[in-house]
Design a protein around this motif. Structure first.
Motif, PDB file in Angstrom:
ATOM      1  N   HIS A   1      72.132 -72.121  96.794  1.00 19.79           N
ATOM      2  CA  HIS A   1      72.058 -73.490  97.313  1.00 19.79           C
ATOM      3  C   HIS A   1      73.478 -74.035  97.422  1.00 19.79           C
ATOM      4  O   HIS A   1      73.950 -74.753  96.528  1.00 19.79           O
ATOM      5  CB  HIS A   1      71.192 -74.350  96.400  1.00 19.79           C
ATOM      6  N   PRO A   2      74.182 -73.716  98.515  1.00 21.14           N
ATOM      7  CA  PRO A   2      75.615 -74.003  98.623  1.00 21.14           C
ATOM      8  C   PRO A   2      76.008 -75.463  98.474  1.00 21.14           C
ATOM      9  O   PRO A   2      77.146 -75.754  98.114  1.00 21.14           O
ATOM     10  CB  PRO A   2      75.960 -73.486 100.029  1.00 21.14           C
ATOM     11  N   GLY A   3      75.103 -76.393  98.747  1.00 16.59           N
ATOM     12  CA  GLY A   3      75.461 -77.799  98.639  1.00 16.59           C
ATOM     13  C   GLY A   3      75.161 -78.416  97.297  1.00 16.59           C
ATOM     14  O   GLY A   3      75.430 -79.600  97.071  1.00 16.59           O
ATOM     15  N   ALA A   4      74.598 -77.646  96.385  1.00 16.89           N
ATOM     16  CA  ALA A   4      74.142 -78.189  95.099  1.00 16.89           C
ATOM     17  C   ALA A   4      75.202 -78.051  94.013  1.00 16.89           C
ATOM     18  O   ALA A   4      76.077 -77.188  94.069  1.00 16.89           O
ATOM     19  CB  ALA A   4      72.864 -77.484  94.669  1.00 16.89           C
ATOM     20  N   SER A   5      75.089 -78.908  93.013  1.00 16.87           N
ATOM     21  CA  SER A   5      75.889 -78.776  91.800  1.00 16.87           C
ATOM     22  C   SER A   5      74.963 -78.339  90.671  1.00 16.87           C
ATOM     23  O   SER A   5      73.807 -78.771  90.608  1.00 16.87           O
ATOM     24  CB  SER A   5      76.574 -80.100  91.451  1.00 16.87           C
ATOM     25  N   VAL A   6      75.461 -77.491  89.789  1.00 14.44           N
ATOM     26  CA  VAL A   6      74.633 -76.896  88.744  1.00 14.44           C
ATOM     27  C   VAL A   6      75.294 -77.104  87.392  1.00 14.44           C
ATOM     28  O   VAL A   6      76.506 -76.893  87.244  1.00 14.44           O
ATOM     29  CB  VAL A   6      74.420 -75.386  88.978  1.00 14.44           C
ATOM     30  N   THR A   7      74.482 -77.506  86.427  1.00 13.60           N
ATOM     31  CA  THR A   7      74.939 -77.630  85.042  1.00 13.60           C
ATOM     32  C   THR A   7      74.186 -76.617  84.196  1.00 13.60           C
ATOM     33  O   THR A   7      72.958 -76.538  84.261  1.00 13.60           O
ATOM     34  CB  THR A   7      74.682 -79.044  84.494  1.00 13.60           C
ATOM     35  N   GLY A   8      74.906 -75.844  83.409  1.00 14.69           N
ATOM     36  CA  GLY A   8      74.287 -74.900  82.481  1.00 14.69           C
ATOM     37  C   GLY A   8      74.502 -75.350  81.058  1.00 14.69           C
ATOM     38  O   GLY A   8      75.610 -75.767  80.697  1.00 14.69           O
TER      39      GLY A   8
END
Length: 257
Positions: A115-122
């Motif tokens: 999902h190239p436009g998304a930001s992800v938090t782990g």
């Protein structure tokens, strides 16, 4: 390996779910038991070592083959499972996703790549019993070229610091049954859904079919009906073993508005 099957970028290093220090300890116990059996030539009493040899040897074999199957040379099933989860989550461009129990950052990275436009938090507790770390996650995100959209925080899945409805999608892979703070392992699912916005998508893979962790399957079905991983993906031996992924089930759905 990268998400398209090519070799992973230099510096990216993803460990399997198997704790290697436990595998080494079991292998050592197997060798000691085998040595004891050899001494049966001196005294038949040493034949008692056949029992621990059978037990430790069998467990060591299963774990060693699991590491092989999860890794690139044995089918790369850990990567394939993460790709399945990343591809199953619905996330619009510009959305925010959370990976609960991110480990070495593999799933969080794959969600960002899918999902190239998304930001992800782990988030992960990165306890001393695991061979993962936040630094390792950060290095992997940089190596995969998604460091600008992926961040990592040390948190427990039992009590996330985020406000209700903070994320557009939440994913998790083989984490909830490991949260020792929860007397009821399903509490991890409830907490993950708390930070998901109404209408947001979730994809969870865990040992939902194992009564040792989830004695009340009806509670899980109040969310969605889980699907056995073995029905979604062809799992070779020993991944279908009950002590490996035989009880793994995929829980997907959308949080009610």
């Amino acid at each position: 390996m990268s998400t398209d099957g090519s070799p992973a970028p230099a510096g990216a290093r993803y460990r399997t779910w198997v704790r290697l220090h436990r595998l080494r300890a079991l292998a050592g116990a197997t060798v000691v038991s085998l040595a004891g059996c050899v001494l049966a030539f001196v005294s038949p009493w040493f034949l008692f070592f056949l029992v621990p040899l059978g037990i430790f040897g069998y467990i060591t074999l299963i774990l060693a083959l699991t590491v092989y199957r999860l890794g690139p040379r044995g089918g790369d099933f850990q990567r394939r499972i993460h790709l399945l989860i990343a591809g199953s989550v619905s996330l619009e461009n510009g959305g925010r996703a959370l990976d609960v129990g991110c480990g070495s950052g593999s799933l969080a990275v794959k969600v960002a790549q899918a999902h190239p436009g998304a930001s992800v938090t782990g988030v992960d507790s990165w306890g001393h019993d695991w061979e993962y770390s936040k630094d390792q996650c950060d290095r992997n995100a940089r190596a995969e070229g998604v460091a600008g959209r992926v961040s990592f925080e040390q948190q427990s899945g039992s009590a996330l610091s985020f406000a209700d409805g903070s994320f557009d999608a939440v994913v998790s892979c083989m984490t909830f049954h490991e949260i020792k703070e929860n007397a009821d392992r399903f509490d991890g699912v409830v907490e993950a859904l708390r930070v998901l916005r109404p209408g947001g998508a979730f994809v969870f893979l865990d040992l939902f079919g194992d009564p040792a962790f989830y004695p009340n399957p009806a509670g899980i079905r109040t969310v969605e009906t889980p699907r056995p991983l073995a029905e979604v993906m062809d799992l070779p031996f020993p991944l279908r073993h009950p002590k490996v992924l035989g009880h793994a089930m995929l829980l997907t759905g959308t949080k009610p508005a």
